[in-house]
Design a protein around this motif. Structure first.
Motif, short mmCIF file in Angstrom:
data_model
loop_
_atom_site.label_atom_id
_atom_site.label_comp_id
_atom_site.label_asym_id
_atom_site.label_seq_id
_atom_site.Cartn_x
_atom_site.Cartn_y
_atom_site.Cartn_z
N TYR A 160 48.50 51.16 63.74
CA TYR A 160 47.94 51.68 62.53
C TYR A 160 48.89 52.21 61.38
N VAL A 161 50.00 51.78 61.67
CA VAL A 161 50.93 51.70 60.50
C VAL A 161 51.15 50.44 59.79
N GLY A 162 50.81 49.36 60.69
CA GLY A 162 50.72 48.09 60.17
C GLY A 162 51.80 47.13 60.47
N GLU A 163 53.09 47.78 60.36
CA GLU A 163 54.15 46.91 60.48
C GLU A 163 55.47 47.80 60.95
N PHE A 164 56.32 47.36 61.34
CA PHE A 164 57.52 47.88 61.74
C PHE A 164 58.63 46.96 61.77
N GLU A 165 60.00 47.31 61.88
CA GLU A 165 60.92 46.64 61.88
C GLU A 165 62.10 47.31 63.08
N ILE A 166 62.55 46.16 64.06
CA ILE A 166 63.47 46.75 64.99
C ILE A 166 64.59 45.66 65.47
N GLN A 167 65.64 46.30 65.45
CA GLN A 167 66.89 45.39 65.72
C GLN A 167 66.50 44.53 67.16
N ARG A 213 67.68 38.50 58.55
CA ARG A 213 68.96 37.85 58.64
C ARG A 213 70.16 38.68 57.95
N LYS A 214 71.29 38.63 58.60
CA LYS A 214 72.61 39.11 58.00
C LYS A 214 73.77 38.15 58.22
N LYS A 215 73.97 37.67 57.03
CA LYS A 215 75.19 36.55 56.97
C LYS A 215 74.29 35.43 57.81
N ARG A 216 73.14 34.90 57.60
CA ARG A 216 72.76 33.96 58.44
C ARG A 216 72.10 34.11 59.70
N LYS A 217 72.52 35.26 60.31
CA LYS A 217 72.50 35.62 61.55
C LYS A 217 71.26 36.60 61.72
N VAL A 218 70.12 36.35 62.68
CA VAL A 218 69.03 37.28 62.96
C VAL A 218 69.49 38.36 63.63
N VAL A 219 69.29 39.56 62.79
CA VAL A 219 69.69 40.96 63.40
C VAL A 219 68.49 41.81 63.66
N SER A 220 67.08 41.44 63.21
CA SER A 220 66.23 42.38 63.46
C SER A 220 64.89 41.67 63.28
N ILE A 221 63.84 41.99 63.73
CA ILE A 221 62.36 41.56 63.26
C ILE A 221 61.39 42.35 62.81
N ARG A 222 60.83 42.07 61.80
CA ARG A 222 59.80 42.89 61.25
C ARG A 222 58.50 42.18 61.58
N PHE A 223 57.63 43.09 62.33
CA PHE A 223 56.51 42.79 62.87
C PHE A 223 55.29 43.10 61.85
N CYS A 224 54.02 42.30 61.79
CA CYS A 224 52.64 42.71 60.95
C CYS A 224 51.95 42.66 62.05
N ILE A 225 51.04 43.75 62.38
CA ILE A 225 49.97 43.67 63.55
C ILE A 225 48.89 43.81 62.60
N LYS A 226 47.68 43.29 63.22
CA LYS A 226 46.34 43.35 62.90
C LYS A 226 45.28 43.41 63.74
N GLU A 227 44.39 43.99 63.71
CA GLU A 227 43.37 44.11 64.79
C GLU A 227 42.43 43.08 64.72
N LYS A 228 41.97 42.30 65.72
CA LYS A 228 41.01 41.08 65.68
C LYS A 228 39.81 41.68 65.05
N SER A 229 38.94 40.94 64.32
CA SER A 229 37.65 41.13 63.83
C SER A 229 36.68 41.48 64.84
N ILE A 230 36.13 42.58 64.69
CA ILE A 230 35.10 42.67 65.91
C ILE A 230 33.75 42.98 65.20
N GLU A 231 32.56 42.52 65.71
CA GLU A 231 31.35 42.83 64.76
C GLU A 231 31.07 44.11 65.22
N PRO A 232 30.51 44.71 64.05
CA PRO A 232 30.27 46.16 63.89
C PRO A 232 29.22 46.63 64.75
#
Length: 382
Positions: A160-167, A213-232
Motif C-alpha cells: 500500500y506504499v506501491g513501491e520500494f527499493e532494496i539492495q 545499476r551503478k557502473k553498469r552493475k545491478v546493485v538494487s531492485i525497485r519493485f512496483c506492486i499492484k493488487e489484482k482487480s477483484i469484482e466489487p
C-alpha cells in the motif's frame, strides 16, 4: 499450555507478522515455511501469550505429498530440522538470533502434531498494533518455491506504499538465497522471474521490477506492486456472515498501517457501513482513496476520527436530500466545508487561532484546548 483447536484446511485465516520479522534473514524450505505460516495463522489477535498450536497430522502428511497413512518418520525429521533453523532480526545496532519452534509433540490418538513458538518471538507475533503486515494464508499455500513465499511477504509489506527499493545483497538474504546466485543473471533467472510468474498466477498481487545499476552493475531492485482487480462486493457489511468483512478490514488496515496508523475491526465496521451509504458499489476503493487523502494531511491529528466525522456529515446530507458532494476535504483548510461544520468545532478553531496569536499564552494551555477538542471528536469514533 492448552492446545488451541484448529480445523484442517483452515487456509482462509490471516497471517500477521511484525515488519521486523517480515524483513528478517532466514532460510526455510517451502514446506517449513508453510508449517510456520500455518501455525502463525492460528494465533488470535487478542492472544497475549503463545499456546500449543496444532497441525493435523493427516494434513501435514499431505503437505509432504503423501497419500494414505501418515509417514511419521519423515514428519519427525522435518520438525527436528525446523527446530534447528535460526532467524536473524536486526534492530538498530542489535542482531538477534532465535529459533522458530522450541517444542514439538506428536499425539497419534488425537491426530495432531502440536508445536510451540520460541517465546522470544512474542514481540513479533502477538498483540501487534503498529508496523506489521497481514495477508491471507491461502495466498502462500499454493506457492511451490520458498523464494516465492518470501518475495510475496516482502511485497505485501510494501503493497500500500506501491513501491520500494532494496539492495540486491539484502534481498538475497531476506528471501533465503544467502550466498547462492552471486551472479545477478542467475539470481534473476532462478529467483526473481520465477517468483514474479508464480506470484502473479497464484496470489492476490502482481509486481514489476526495475534494475538499479551503478557502473553498469545491478546493485538494487525497485519493485512496483499492484493488487489484482477483484469484482466489487455490493452487499451490506452488516449483513455479511461469511468472513468477507475480514478481507475488507485487512485491506483497509493495510492502508492505515502504511501511514503508521491503526484501526480496530469494530471501528472499521462502523466506518464501512457509513462508506457504503456514501459511495455505494465502489465504496471500498473510494473509502481507501479518501482515507489516504486524510492521512496525507499534516494538520489532522486524529485521521480516523476525522474520517468518521467526514462520512457522517455526508450521510446526514444524503438523508436530508442535500448534495453530499459539498462536503469535501481541502488541503489548505483544517476541516470540511464551513457550512456543514458544527458550531462547537468552529468555536474551538477560532479560540485556538486567537490563543495561538497571543504571545503571552503558554504552549500548555493551547495543548489543553487541543485535548478538549479531541475528546469531543471521540463521539464520532464510537
Amino acid at each position: 499450555m492448552e492446545a488451541s483447536a484448529v480445523r484442517p484446511t483452515q487456509y482462509n485465516n490471516a497471517v500477521t507478522k511484525s515488519n521486523a520479522l517480515i524483513e528478517a534473514n532466514y532460510k526455510l524450505s517451502t514446506l517449513e515455511q508453510k508449517i510456520v505460516l500455518y501455525l502463525i495463522s492460528q494465533i488470535h489477535k487478542d492472544d497475549d501469550d503463545f499456546k500449543m498450536y496444532r497441525l493435523p497430522i493427516q494434513e501435514f502428511s499431505e503437505l509432504l505429498g503423501y497419500r494414505g497413512s501418515p509417514k511419521y518418520t519423515e514428519m519427525r525429521e522435518i520438525t527436528k530440522n525446523l527446530m534447528r533453523k535460526v532467524l536473524e532480526i536486526r534492530e538498530g545496532q542489535k542482531l538477534k538470533q532465535m529459533s522458530w519452534v522450541s517444542y514439538v509433540e506428536y499425539d497419534g490418538n488425537s491426530g495432531y502434531v502440536s508445536l510451540s513458538f520460541d517465546p522470544r518471538l512474542k514481540p513479533y507475533l502477538l498483540q501487534l498494533k503498529r508496523e506489521f503486515t497481514t495477508y491471507r494464508l491461502k495466498n502462500v499455500m499454493e506457492l511451490k518455491s520458498s523464494y516465492s513465499i518470501r518475495m510475496y511477504e516482502l511485497l505485501k509489506r510494501w503493497q500500500y506504499v506501491g513501491e520500494f527499493e532494496i539492495q540486491l545483497d539484502e534481498l538475497r538474504m531476506m528471501v533465503g538465497a544467502g550466498d547462492k546466485y552471486k551472479e545477478y543473471h542467475n539470481f534473476k533467472k532462478r529467483v526473481l522471474n520465477p517468483a514474479q510468474q508464480e506470484i502473479s498466477e497464484k496470489t492476490d498481487i502482481v509486481f514489476s521490477y526495475e534494475e538499479i545499476r551503478k557502473k553498469r552493475k545491478v546493485v538494487s531492485i525497485r519493485f512496483c506492486i499492484k493488487e489484482k482487480s477483484i469484482e466489487p462486493v455490493v452487499e451490506g457489511i452488516e449483513e455479511k456472515k461469511d468472513g468477507r468483512v475480514d478481507d475488507h478490514y485487512l485491506k483497509f488496515l493495510a492502508v492505515v498501517q502504511a501511514y503508521d496508523g491503526y484501526i480496530t475491526e469494530k471501528q472499521f465496521s462502523k466506518i464501512a457501513i457509513l462508506a457504503q451509504k456514501v459511495f455505494s458499489g465502489n465504496w471500498l476503493d473510494e473509502l481507501i482513496q479518501t482515507t489516504r487523502s486524510i492521512f496525507q494531511r499534516k494538520d489532522i491529528r486524529e485521521p480516523i476520527a476525522f474520517l468518521t466525522y467526514f462520512l457522517n456529515e455526508k450521510v446526514q446530507r444524503i438523508q436530508a436530500g442535500i448534495n453530499p458532494s459539498e462536503v469535501t476535504i481541502h488541503k489548505d483548510t483544517k476541516v470540511v466545508r464551513r457550512e456543514i461544520v458544527p458550531d462547537w468545532l468552529q468555536d474551538y478553531e477560532a479560540k485556538l487561532a486567537a490563543e495561538s496569536a497571543k504571545s503571552k499564552e503558554s504552549d500548555e494551555d493551547i495543548e489543553q484546548m487541543r485535548l478538549e477538542l479531541v475528546e469531543k471528536l471521540k463521539k464520532y469514533r464510537d
